[in-house]
Write an enzyme that holds these catalytic residues in place. Structure first.
Site, PDB file in Angstrom:
ATOM      1  N   LYS A  62      -4.945   3.912   6.441  1.00  0.00           N
ATOM      2  CA  LYS A  62      -5.311   4.130   7.836  1.00  0.00           C
ATOM      3  C   LYS A  62      -4.357   3.211   8.785  1.00  0.00           C
ATOM      4  O   LYS A  62      -3.794   3.579  10.049  1.00  0.00           O
ATOM      5  CB  LYS A  62      -6.615   4.195   8.421  1.00  0.00           C
ATOM      6  N   SER A  81      -6.831   5.147  -1.755  1.00  0.00           N
ATOM      7  CA  SER A  81      -6.591   5.229  -0.145  1.00  0.00           C
ATOM      8  C   SER A  81      -7.231   4.082   0.375  1.00  0.00           C
ATOM      9  O   SER A  81      -6.960   3.707   1.510  1.00  0.00           O
ATOM     10  CB  SER A  81      -7.160   6.541   0.254  1.00  0.00           C
TER      11      SER A  81
END
Lengths: 320, 320
Positions: free
Chosen positions: B53, B303
Site C-alpha cells: 500500500k 501483499s
C-alpha cells in the site's frame, strides 16, 4: 588447533558454496531505533534447514574422504545440528545416525527424518546419549560429528561472518549468540582475520551464562540447570572453542528472558522475520547491556528460525 | 482511464524511488514442492509500513502540487492504506486525516498514529465513514486519496510487479490477491506492458468472491457480508479497476479459509516470513485450484505482513 584460521574458513566457504545458501543481510529501521545503533542482520534463519548449523555440518560432511563418508556420520542432538547434519549427509548420499532421547518432541524427530536422518532413541541424560552414540559409531564405523567442538564445524560456522563482512565491510562490531562456542568462535576467527580491529561480542541468556562465567574464571565452567527459553543456547564451551573466545572475543553480554522475548517479538512484528529465541539473544543483550555500543554499526548473526508456531513465548489471549 | 499504462507505472517508480523500499524476491524449496511450481515471492511485507500500500500512497502524495499538498490528504480506512498514507504524508511533511470507526482495534489506531496520522472517529458503517470523511475534507481542503479507485494509486501499486519482472524476467505467470483491484490492476498493467504474453491471475477468498462474480457477470457486483480471515480483501471493485481486470486478468481463483491458513503457516514455518492472511491467498488458491499451472514459473506478490501476533489463526494449545 592453533592452526585454525581465516584460510580454513575460506576453504570451508568454497567447499559449501554449491549447497549452502548465501543468506541476505537485512536492515530494519524500527530495530535501529530500538537499539540506538545501525544493525545489519545476517539472516541465517533463511539458511537451509533453518539455521547456521548447516554451514558447519556441510563442511564436516564434505571434508570426509570417500571411504569415511561411505560409513556415514553420527551425532546426538535434538536440535538444529541434527537436522543440519541429516540434510548435509543426504546431499552427499550417505547415512546420518542421530541419537535422541525418546522424549524429544515429535516435531523435532519429524524434522530430522524429513531430511533423511535415521533416529535411534535412548534414555534422557547426557551420559545415556553419549553411550548410545558410542555404541552406534562402533557398529557402523560412522564419523562422529560434534555439534561445535570440531575444527570443521567451527570453520563452517565462520563462513556466515565471512559473507557478512564481504557485503558490509565497514562494521564496527560483530555479534553472535554463544552456546558451545562454534558459531561465536568461527565468527571471531573470520571477522578478526578479515579486519583485525573489529570488535567481536557474544551474547548469552542470563539464565544460561556459563560462557560469561567461564571467560571470567579463565577455565570452562559447565552450566548447571540452565534456565532459558533460548533452547539452542544451553550447551557448554569445548576445549577447541574456549581458547578462541578467550583470544578474540571482547566480552559476552547477558540477556534477560523478558528481553529475549521482547526482541524476538520486535523482529517478528517489524522486520517480519520468524526467528527462534536464541537468535534474539544478541539483540536483547544489546538493548539491555549495550549502552557503550550506541551509534555503532553492528552486524548480528540471526542464528536460526526453527520455532514451534503452536507454542509462542508471548501470552496468547484464549479468544479473538 | 484508458490512458493509464506502463509509462505511468514507470513514472510512479521514479517518483517513489527515494522513499519506497525495493523489496527482495525470495524463493522457498518447500513452497515449490507444495505447489508443484517454481514460486518467486515479491516481498511486499517488507515494504515500508508493512504492505504494498505504501507504493500507491507515496505516489499519490508525491503527485500533489505544493498547494494541494499543503492542505493534506484524507481517507477512511482501518487497514494498511491508512498506515501507508500517514507515512507517505509524513515524509512530505503534510497532514494525513484518517477517518476510522471508533470500534477499530487500538493496535491499528496506534499504527496510524505512529506514522503521524490524525484520526477522527465515526460510527461504524460505510455511509458513516464516507460522511465523516466528506465533512473533514470540506473543513480542511485535504485531497481525498481513495485506497484503490484512483489512477495514482493503481500506478503506484504496479511498481511492485515492475520490479519483480525486472529481476525475474522469465516468469510465466504473475499473481496477486484482489480486493478493490488496485494491486491486481496495477500488476496487470505493469506485467502485460512489459511482457504482453504473460498470464496475470488473481486470487480471492472464496468467502469474499465478489471479484470472481463481477468478472463472470460483466459488471461490478458488490460483496454481501464477506466472511474471511483475509481482512484486507473484503473490498469491492471500483469503476477504474474493474475494466483493467476485465482486459488483462486471465481469471481469479478462489481460496478456502482453511487453505489460506495452511498457506500462511507454511510461509511462516518454511520461508520464515511473517505474512498476513491476505498475502497467503494466492498461494492457497494455487494449491487448491492451480492444477493447470503446475511446472510453471510463477511470481506471487506477498501483499503485506501486518498481523496481530496475539491472535494467530491457528489453534494455540493453552499450555506448553
Amino acid at each position: 588447533m592453533s592452526s585454525l584460521g581465516l584460510e580454513d574458513i575460506r576453504a570451508a566457504a568454497a567447499r559449501i558454496a554449491p549447497h549452502a545458501r548465501r543468506t541476505p543481510v537485512q536492515t530494519c529501521a524500527s530495530l535501529d531505533d530500538w537499539l540506538g545503533a545501525r544493525i545489519f542482520l545476517k539472516c541465517e534463519h533463511l539458511q537451509r534447514a533453518g539455521a547456521f548449523k548447516f554451514r558447519g555440518a556441510c563442511n564436516a560432511v564434505l571434508s570426509l574422504s570417500d571411504e569415511e563418508a561411505a560409513r556415514g556420520v553420527a551425532t546426538h542432538t535434538s536440535g538444529n545440528h541434527g537436522q543440519a547434519l541429516a540434510l548435509a549427509a543426504r546431499l552427499r548420499g550417505i547415512p546420518a545416525h542421530i541419537v535422541m532421547p525418546h522424549d524429544v518432541p515429535r516435531v523435532k524427530q519429524a524434522a530430522v527424518r524429513g531430511y533423511g536422518g535415521v533416529i535411534r532413541h535412548c534414555e534422557p541424560g547426557t551420559r545415556n546419549r553419549e553411550q548410545a552414540l558410542a555404541a552406534w559409531v562402533a557398529e557402523t564405523g560412522a564419523t562422529l560429528v560434534h555439534p561445535y567442538n570440531d575444527a570443521r564445524i567451527i570453520a563452517g560456522q565462520g563462513t556466515a561472518a565471512l559473507e557478512l563482512l564481504e557485503e558490509i565491510p565497514d562494521l564496527d562490531v560483530v555479534m553472535a549468540p554463544v552456546s558451545g562456542g562454534g558459531l561465536l568462535g568461527g565468527t571471531a576467527l573470520a571477522a578478526r582475520g578479515l579486519k583485525p580491529g573489529i570488535r567481536v561480542i557474544g551474547a548469552e541468556p542470563a539464565g544460561a551464562d556459563d560462557a560469561i562465567r567461564s571467560l571470567a574464571a579463565g577455565r570452562i565452567i559447565p552450566g548447571e540447570h540452565p534456565q532459558t527459553i533460548a533452547d539452542g543456547l544451553r550447551g557448554n564451551l569445548g576445549d577447541l572453542t574456549f581458547p578462541l573466545l578467550r583470544e578474540h572475543v571482547e566480552r559476552i553480554l547477558p540477556a534477560s528472558e523478558a528481553g529475549i522475548i521482547e526482541a524476538m517479538r520486535l523482529v517478528w512484528e517489524r522486520a517480519k522475520q520468524v526467528i527462534e529465541p536464541s537468535a534474539a539473544v544478541p539483540l536483547a543483550a544489546l538493548r539491555e547491556q549495550g549502552e557503550a555500543l550506541r551509534g555503532l554499526r553492528i552486524g548480528v548473526i540471526l542464528s536460526g528460525g526453527n520455532v514451534d508456531l503452536d507454542h509462542l513465548p508471548w501470552r496468547q489471549p484464549p479468544t479473538r
